[in-house]
Design an enzyme around this catalytic site. Sequence first.
Site, PDB file in Angstrom:
ATOM      1  N   ASN A  77     -97.608 -21.080   3.189  1.00 61.47           N
ATOM      2  CA  ASN A  77     -97.881 -21.931   2.027  1.00 61.47           C
ATOM      3  C   ASN A  77     -98.815 -23.058   2.432  1.00 61.47           C
ATOM      4  OD1 ASN A  77     -97.255 -23.208  -0.696  1.00 61.47           O
ATOM      5  ND2 ASN A  77     -96.683 -24.841   0.713  1.00 61.47           N
ATOM      6  N   GLU A  78    -100.013 -23.025   1.904  1.00 58.11           N
ATOM      7  CA  GLU A  78    -100.960 -24.136   2.104  1.00 58.11           C
ATOM      8  C   GLU A  78    -101.110 -24.500   3.574  1.00 58.11           C
ATOM      9  OE1 GLU A  78    -100.132 -27.724  -0.014  1.00 58.11           O
ATOM     10  OE2 GLU A  78    -100.474 -26.809  -1.958  1.00 58.11           O
ATOM     11  N   GLU A  88     -89.749 -24.528  -7.135  1.00 58.94           N
ATOM     12  CA  GLU A  88     -89.480 -25.169  -5.845  1.00 58.94           C
ATOM     13  C   GLU A  88     -88.388 -26.200  -6.041  1.00 58.94           C
ATOM     14  OE1 GLU A  88     -92.761 -27.155  -3.829  1.00 58.94           O
ATOM     15  OE2 GLU A  88     -91.581 -27.196  -1.980  1.00 58.94           O
ATOM     16  N   CYS A  98     -94.008 -26.441  -0.043  1.00 54.46           N
ATOM     17  CA  CYS A  98     -93.851 -26.991   1.310  1.00 54.46           C
ATOM     18  C   CYS A  98     -92.440 -26.788   1.831  1.00 54.46           C
ATOM     19  CB  CYS A  98     -94.198 -28.470   1.305  1.00 54.46           C
ATOM     20  SG  CYS A  98     -95.944 -28.759   1.030  1.00 54.46           S
TER      21      CYS A  98
HETATM   22  O1  AHR Z   1     -95.797 -28.430  -5.914  1.00 51.51           O
HETATM   23  C1  AHR Z   1     -95.535 -29.480  -5.035  1.00 51.51           C
HETATM   24  C2  AHR Z   1     -96.133 -29.254  -3.669  1.00 51.51           C
HETATM   25  O2  AHR Z   1     -97.512 -29.211  -3.758  1.00 51.51           O
HETATM   26  C3  AHR Z   1     -95.791 -27.958  -3.004  1.00 51.51           C
HETATM   27  O3  AHR Z   1     -94.616 -28.000  -2.303  1.00 51.51           O
HETATM   28  C4  AHR Z   1     -96.923 -27.731  -2.070  1.00 51.51           C
HETATM   29  O4  AHR Z   1     -97.179 -26.377  -1.854  1.00 51.51           O
HETATM   30  C5  AHR Z   1     -98.065 -28.477  -2.694  1.00 51.51           C
HETATM   31  O5  AHR Z   1     -98.651 -29.347  -1.824  1.00 51.51           O
END
Ligand code: AHR
Length: 672
Positions: A398-399, A56, A271
């Site tokens: 994602n989450e 990321e 995120c």
């Molecule tokens: O890995 C950092 C963050 O942690 C990521 O962007 C998210 O998916 C999680 O909350």
Amino acid sequence: MNNEYSQEKGRSSKRSAVLFSLSLLGVSSLPAATLKIDMQDEGKAISPDLVGIFYEDLNYAADGGLYAELIQNRSFEYSATETASWGPFSFWDLVETGDGKGRLSLGNMRPVHVNNPHYLLLNVEAAGLGVGVANEGFDQIPVEAGKSYEVSFWAYQAYMGEKWGGSPEEEEEAMPMVARLENEVGEVIAESSFVVQGRQWKQHSAALVPNATTDKARFVLLAERAGGIALDMVSLFPHDTFMGRENGLRKDLAQTIADLKPKFMRFPGGCLVHGQGIHQYYDWKDSVGPLEQRKAFRNLWGYHQTLGLGYHEFFQFSEDMGAIPIPVVSAGVCCQHSGDSPGRGQEGLPLDEMPDYIEDVLDLIEWANGPADSEWGSVRAEAGHPEPFGLKYLGVGNEDAITSIFEVRFQMIRDAVEKRYPDIVVIGTVGPFASGEDYDNGWEFTRELNLDIIDEHYYVEPDWFWENQERYDAYDRESAEVYVGEYAAHEPNRANTMRSAIAEAAGLVSFERNADIVRFASYAPMLSRRGHTQWRPDLIYFDATQVYPTLNYEVQRLFSVNSGDTALPFSFREVEDGEKLVASVVRDSKSGDIIVKVVNGEPEAISSSIDLSSGKETQYDLKSVVFSHENADAVNQDGEAPQAVTVVESGEVRSQFEREFPANSLTILRLR
Ligand code: AHR
């Protein structure tokens, strides 16, 4: 509990008392545990792709990180929406040499491309010894003597001579320019000349080979006559990138990642994928094609993404490492923490925008897998990859908070992918935690939709991995498989301690024992630039010139390079309840090796007998790999040798042998 593949909880007497009485009898040690492997059993098939990476762009992982570009703000698109103090000229300075005099202004009327709306207008009123701009890169520009760097920029002549007052002859004249690298005291260590002529944007480039090494070079681009020059995409790029790729990756950093031998790579986030605000999601289409046409935008983590490291580069890097690419797209909702509404900021794309959004997702699959003459496959082919990339998995979401807003949009995307590309496996999401409302609702939704794989995330204290050894033993084998897409052991001070690394090793053996349903696992986050760290702990730290892998990195590497495809049943009796001693046993069909992993999280060594006989006496070649440190608080220090090193030894053993597992250790025994 799936007890064939796991450990029996101990019930027996105190080991220390037994050892003490034996030492009185002159017996030096007693195997305190017995690891008995059933060699007759054919075992169960497990994921051969368990250990991979999650990338990321957080902590300056892309620009200023893995992406090898050395100029910061090369396209003059920095803005206060990214960081309050930033603007289009951030990290650029006006340079006036001799009696030179000039001004910088911002152009937007004739952009090099509509996706790249701003450019620099350099107004040279008096040339002196040259007037132009300088850039100091991401904190500094490191260059090495004798190495080659590509300097390039797009430019056109806005005017020549005095603005509006030049003679017709003057207007015909070209603008001579010079690009330089200067060392920290302003001496020129590399230089190349250019001529800019005409009113059309044109790219200029040359190789710069510095005659000296410095970590603190400055890049300077000067115009040498009076006039006006429009400049954009001003770049300084090393030729020596990972695998020599053009527009490629910083070699040392990419190599450190490749050394993990990851079986897959998930990207581009996190995120970052869904973004803050409904139209702030990462749009893969903005990240492919010619660099000057990519649409840079605000990174959710509060800085700038050029998207120079985009989908083509992610897929290429995956391919270069032999890793399965796992792109993740937004599920049509933004982050639930958007705006000032932590946990309540989720909004969905308007439903009438969903068909277009879904087409974009389907186009991604065509871009990755379609023939070179298909609409999107041709974009991939034009970028130098006519062969399909072989996309198999697509993460959606994602989450995300599992709400009806999410569910409606997720299902629309999933159904469309399934209809047009039934072979693509959609990976769902079950919220940000290992349990709780989103986890429960996410799993319920997963079962309703009959998804193949879902993505679980957990950032937890080290003990959690010991206490949850049996988590996946209890998972329904008929339901979806699990991708542990983000996990890490977090100390209260967020340090990369040996304790956290060993706890993650314990987590990994529990994944491995259950890798019939745990298909993938990736530590998070992976990269962090010193001085720009926003999230700790991370797997690999770096600065402008050095890379600092953590103790946690070594655990990931050891699991990845010692993976198998069949889990063998074993029993491993613990001596005391709650003792931190866990194991997994796998077979690798390629090498034929039996691979035993034992993780000891106790502050003292524990010995064990290991029994592979299953009623048959055999001799084995043994390669033992031990990663340990007596101090659980040990942390690697930048620029110093790693606190814990991996010791590799070879020898021979019979089917029953004794072994000591040091304090805070991961031991890997490869038997052939
Ligand atoms: O890995 C950092 C963050 O942690 C990521 O962007 C998210 O998916 C999680 O909350």
